[in-house]
Design a protein around this motif. Structure first.
Motif, short mmCIF file in Angstrom:
data_model
loop_
_atom_site.label_atom_id
_atom_site.label_comp_id
_atom_site.label_asym_id
_atom_site.label_seq_id
_atom_site.Cartn_x
_atom_site.Cartn_y
_atom_site.Cartn_z
N UNK A 24 3.62 37.46 34.53
CA UNK A 24 4.97 37.21 34.04
C UNK A 24 5.80 36.57 35.14
N UNK A 25 7.00 37.06 35.33
CA UNK A 25 7.92 36.48 36.31
C UNK A 25 7.89 37.35 37.56
N UNK A 33 9.21 33.99 27.12
CA UNK A 33 8.64 33.55 28.40
C UNK A 33 9.13 32.12 28.62
N UNK A 34 9.38 31.76 29.86
CA UNK A 34 9.89 30.42 30.14
C UNK A 34 8.93 29.33 29.64
N UNK A 89 14.99 40.29 30.74
CA UNK A 89 15.08 39.64 32.06
C UNK A 89 13.67 39.24 32.49
N UNK A 90 13.48 37.95 32.76
CA UNK A 90 12.14 37.51 33.10
C UNK A 90 11.36 37.24 31.82
N UNK A 91 10.08 37.59 31.84
CA UNK A 91 9.20 37.25 30.72
C UNK A 91 9.17 38.35 29.68
N UNK A 93 6.94 41.13 29.39
CA UNK A 93 5.62 40.50 29.57
C UNK A 93 4.91 40.33 28.23
N UNK A 147 7.73 42.10 40.64
CA UNK A 147 8.03 41.63 39.29
C UNK A 147 9.53 41.40 39.15
N UNK A 148 9.89 40.37 38.41
CA UNK A 148 11.29 40.12 38.09
C UNK A 148 12.08 39.79 39.34
N UNK A 149 13.10 40.58 39.62
CA UNK A 149 13.95 40.34 40.78
C UNK A 149 13.55 41.20 41.97
N UNK A 161 -5.27 33.77 27.56
CA UNK A 161 -5.27 35.18 27.15
C UNK A 161 -6.56 35.52 26.42
#
Lengths: 229, 317
Positions: free
Chosen positions: A143-144, B271-272, B227-229, B248, A163-165, B138
């Protein structure tokens, strides 16, 4: 829209906690490794948004005039909204400095620092082992997230991923003073590499790492045992 | 004796290939018979090409082996042995080639529309990379993670995914994307699609109105909320429809992700990689554009299915 105007006014009235730092290089300087468009959006939109949102969220609160590190540590568990923006603001400022147009590759004792080279060898066995471990962390952060090279107060180095921030200075206790990071949120590389994150990570390691900055961070970590601010 | 081996080998090859093929078809047929979605499944999975290749390789090996055995200049005693040897070896090779390797359990389903069909709301390059690269990764990873294990439907794999290490990320990723492709349609088809009366009633009960649901959905899809994926879902829960964001490749079918297991009827990938090429940082713009390609007929079918079966929507692949 009204909220944005009010928050900007609030920020102007109180003074911003944090400013968006400029890129340490021009937006065209990292071509062809990272495109101008990516840098413009990554810095001018993503990073800027974290800074603006942070300022708006802390305006009028006790956190307002604190340093970024203090805000990060204070909100890590308790205030995820503020934490995410504060940490991302810090992470990105740090990330830009971790890159330089003619960087990357193996650090050099004379050009960069003997301490850095010694510690890499002591902690990983060799630069190649470090490179492999860092790339693995960057490529498997699902993920991010971010990949990090961190030091403890004695200069023992290790690789982390978050992960994330999340930032190892809060997530991992005293072991972990960041000395190098790579942003692996998709926005960091998607326009230039699409799904090929490993290519971006290889390029970062081989062409971009600013070992001078990493060496400075290591010196500071060993000298003071405190985070750079 | 050699001929017996030859015949046995041929039968074995043919049988194993048919079994593989039948298993593959049956897996897919089971999904279709569980649902009322037959009409929308225009693309049928094809016989994996590796089976056909193995079949032809095996047959060739047999043919060559037999031909060389019979054409050999046979000497009195050793000749017969050599011929037998070659035939036996040929049969052994043929059997080895044709012996079924464990068929991959999961596959990327073909899209029901061309890559550019969702333009201008979702761009063709994104659809191509998203489907052919991200989703394919995946699938490759979940096949690797479940290699040698008993084959389990991808839907069934979700329930205990949190316990199972790599299954969470790649098993979730496969289900989520297979679900995502089929709930979308080209804009003109989407525009004609309808929310069923039953679904509309459920939406009004849980959210007030369709517009309010969309507004709440967009708020849940904002970068500050997921926030994020992650993904945003509308689900059937024990207490009406619920809106939830998951990180995720988690989804509400997985025990432990949300307070109770819930069954998605609508979901959006935030997800971006789902939007970056066209929208970059402008996720809210992507989310509001996305309504133009939602196939409400399919979402209504999902709702009807989940309501009746109290189970998650099956997916192709």
């Amino acid at each position: 829209q009204i909220f944005s105007i009010l928050s900007i006014l609030a920020v102007v009235a109180h003074g911003a906690t944090y400013d968006l730092p400029p890129l340490p290089f021009g937006t065209s300087s990292l071509k062809p490794m990272i495109s101008k468009k990516t840098l413009q959006i990554h810095h001018g939109k993503h990073h800027a948004k974290y800074v603006n949102t942070l300022n708006a969220l802390v305006a009028g609160t006790s956190l307002e005039n604190q340093s970024l590190e203090k805000i990060i540590k204070a909100t890590h568990k308790s205030k995820p909204g503020i934490f995410n923006n504060a940490a991302q603001a810090w992470n990105h400022s740090f990330y830009w400095k971790c890159m330089t147009p003619k960087g990357g590759g193996m650090p050099n004792e004379n050009k960069h620092s003997k301490l850095l080279c010694d510690k890499i060898n002591a902690s990983f066995g060799s630069y190649d082992n470090f490179r492999k471990e860092f790339a693995e962390a960057a490529n498997t952060a699902f993920g991010s997230g971010w990949a990090w090279l961190v030091s403890d107060a004695k200069g023992n180095l290790s690789v982390r991923k978050t992960i994330g921030a999340d930032n190892p200075m809060v997530s991992s206790g005293k072991c972990c003073i960041p000395i190098l990071t790579c942003d692996v949120w998709e926005h960091a590389y998607y326009l230039d590499y699409a799904n090929l994150r490993p290519s971006y990570v290889d390029t970062f390691l081989d062409k971009l790492v600013n070992w001078e900055f990493v060496a400075e961070n290591l010196e500071r970590a060993v000298d003071s045992g405190k985070n750079w601010s | 004796r050699s001929f017996a081996i030859l015949i046995l080998a041929s039968c074995w090859m043919l049988a194993s290939s048919s079994i593989n093929h039948a298993k593959h078809q049956a897996r897919t047929r089971n999904f279709i018979s569980l649902t009322t979605f037959d009409k929308s499944y225009r693309h049928q999975p094809t016989i994996p090409t590796f089976t056909m290749t193995k079949l032809s390789l095996a047959l060739s090996a047999l043919a060559v082996g037999s031909a060389s055995a019979f054409s050999m200049n046979m000497k009195a005693d050793t000749g017969a042995n050599s011929r037998r040897d070659i035939l036996q070896k040929g049969a052994a090779i043929a059997t080895a080639i044709a012996a079924p390797a464990a068929a991959n359990a999961y596959a990327v389903p073909d899209l029901l529309y061309p890559f550019d069909a969702l333009e201008p709301f979702i761009d063709a390059p994104t659809m191509k990379i998203h489907h052919d690269k991200h989703h394919a990764t995946y699938v490759a990873n979940i096949n690797k993670a479940t290699e040698g294990k008993e084959e389990v439907d991808i839907l069934e794999l979700q329930l205990n995914a949190l316990e199972a290490g790599p299954v969470r990320n790649s098993g979730g990723g496969h289900y989520n994307h297979a679900f995502f492709w089929d709930e979308m349609a080209p804009p003109d088809q989407a525009a004609k699609s309808k929310i069923s009366p039953e679904l509309e009633a459920a939406i009004e009960k849980s959210f007030g109105s369709v517009d309010e649901m969309k507004a709440k959905f967009e708020a849940q899809a904002a970068p500050g909320a997921v926030f994020g994926s992650g993904w945003v879902w509308v689900c059937v829960s024990s207490d009406g429809l619920k809106l939830v964001g998951t990180p995720n490749q988690d989804n509400p079918l997985m025990k432990g992700v949300t307070d109770e297991v819930m069954f998605p009827i609508l979901g959006l990938d935030v997800w971006e990689h789902a939007y970056y090429l066209k929208y970059q940082n402008r996720r809210p713009e992507y989310v509001s554009a996305w309504w133009n390609v939602v196939n409400w007929d399919k979402v209504s079918e999902n709702f009807a299915y989940v309501s009746e079966k109290k189970a998650g929507v099956p997916v192709r692949g």
